[in-house]
Write a protein that holds these residues in place. Sequence first.
Motif, PDB file in Angstrom:
ATOM      1  N   GLY A 132       0.803  -1.211   0.000  1.00  0.00           N
ATOM      2  CA  GLY A 132       0.000   0.000   0.000  1.00  0.00           C
ATOM      3  C   GLY A 132       0.833   1.255   0.000  1.00  0.00           C
ATOM      4  N   GLY A 189      -2.477   6.994   1.233  1.00  0.00           N
ATOM      5  CA  GLY A 189      -3.746   7.377   0.643  1.00  0.00           C
ATOM      6  C   GLY A 189      -4.500   6.233   0.003  1.00  0.00           C
ATOM      7  N   GLU A 190      -3.845   5.090  -0.227  1.00  0.00           N
ATOM      8  CA  GLU A 190      -4.513   3.938  -0.823  1.00  0.00           C
ATOM      9  C   GLU A 190      -5.284   3.153   0.238  1.00  0.00           C
ATOM     10  N   VAL A 191      -6.346   2.498  -0.203  1.00  0.00           N
ATOM     11  CA  VAL A 191      -7.126   1.617   0.665  1.00  0.00           C
ATOM     12  C   VAL A 191      -6.702   0.188   0.381  1.00  0.00           C
ATOM     13  N   TYR A 199     -10.882  -3.216   5.378  1.00  0.00           N
ATOM     14  CA  TYR A 199     -10.183  -2.335   4.454  1.00  0.00           C
ATOM     15  C   TYR A 199      -9.887  -1.011   5.150  1.00  0.00           C
ATOM     16  N   THR A 213      -7.269   2.762   5.172  1.00  0.00           N
ATOM     17  CA  THR A 213      -6.475   3.716   4.389  1.00  0.00           C
ATOM     18  C   THR A 213      -5.087   3.862   4.994  1.00  0.00           C
ATOM     19  N   VAL A 216      -2.461   2.310   9.434  1.00  0.00           N
ATOM     20  CA  VAL A 216      -3.641   2.392   8.563  1.00  0.00           C
ATOM     21  C   VAL A 216      -4.815   2.780   9.440  1.00  0.00           C
TER      22      VAL A 216
END
Length: 332
Positions: free
Chosen positions: A299, A302-304, A317, A319, A326
């Motif tokens: 990851g 900013g990605e999930v 899930y 971020t 996260v």
Amino acid sequence: MRNLFVISMQRAAICCMTVFLLAVASSAVAAETEWHFTVLPAAVVTGDIVLLGEIATPSGDIPSQSWEKFAKVKLWPSPRNYGRPMAITRVKLRNALQRYLGSMASKAILPGSIAIQRGGKVVQKNMLSQMVTRTISNATQQLDGEAILRDTTIPNFIFLRDAKNRLDIEPLTTVQAGRIGIRFRELDPNGQVVRRVTGGAFLDLWVTVPCAATPVNRNEILTPDKITYERKNLAYLRGEAWDGRGGPYRAMRTLGAGTPIFEGDIEAVPVVAKGSRIDLIYRGAAVRLSVVAKAMEDGRIGEVIPVRNLQSKRQVYATVLDDSTVIIERNR
């Protein structure tokens, strides 16, 4: 009978005039042995009879006045139809010149064939080549690198159907390294396209691009010692070359030493690696909870990505905040 007599007298007069002009020209250049004339591969004629000066150009030590007389020698009848070329093979051309010029035909340098059109205009290959070079050169001024044009495929000549028409090349929308299509177009005085003729050329574009200095494995980080710069021809590269900026990046496939690095070969190095332990934060309106989790995928900030809560064993899930955190936010 009277008409036949008149025609015979006219033909006799033409032959006598031809012989006279040849005699004058021959005597004038008797001492000038280092000269010849070149028959063009395509020519436009204006009258009922083809003149030598319309289909040939002189070279060497021949006085201009002598050639002016020699150029007036009449040859065979012109094509009947205006704007429609007539082709003559090399063998027939040689025989015809020997018939009309006699021994002077030995000074002729002949093309493989000649095309003659009555009326109109002809653009020879050297001019067509200049048009192509100028057009592509103008279009490549904004490109980075050294542009080299080669393997130009164009006609040996193009006849225009009317002397008032002009020839140009359709504007090129985009120019890239490799094969470039060219379309000549004949335009009438009003700018209307009369016809098009296709051609082409090959453009080499040499640029300096990043390459693998040593073999690089998949998922290996591209550190500076693994990158070198080499001069490559974009015409033979299969994609968009990386500009060498940004990073850090890692390889998405195995790269051999000296292999150009393309945009599609690299990706940003993830801040969270698959399988790593991270802090999973649950944050709501009135509560904040932190547990240890395991990243199930790489990851970037900013990605999930999917993570597994190591206490509940549930996959959720979240971020990516940074390289160790996260978050899951719950709104009211």
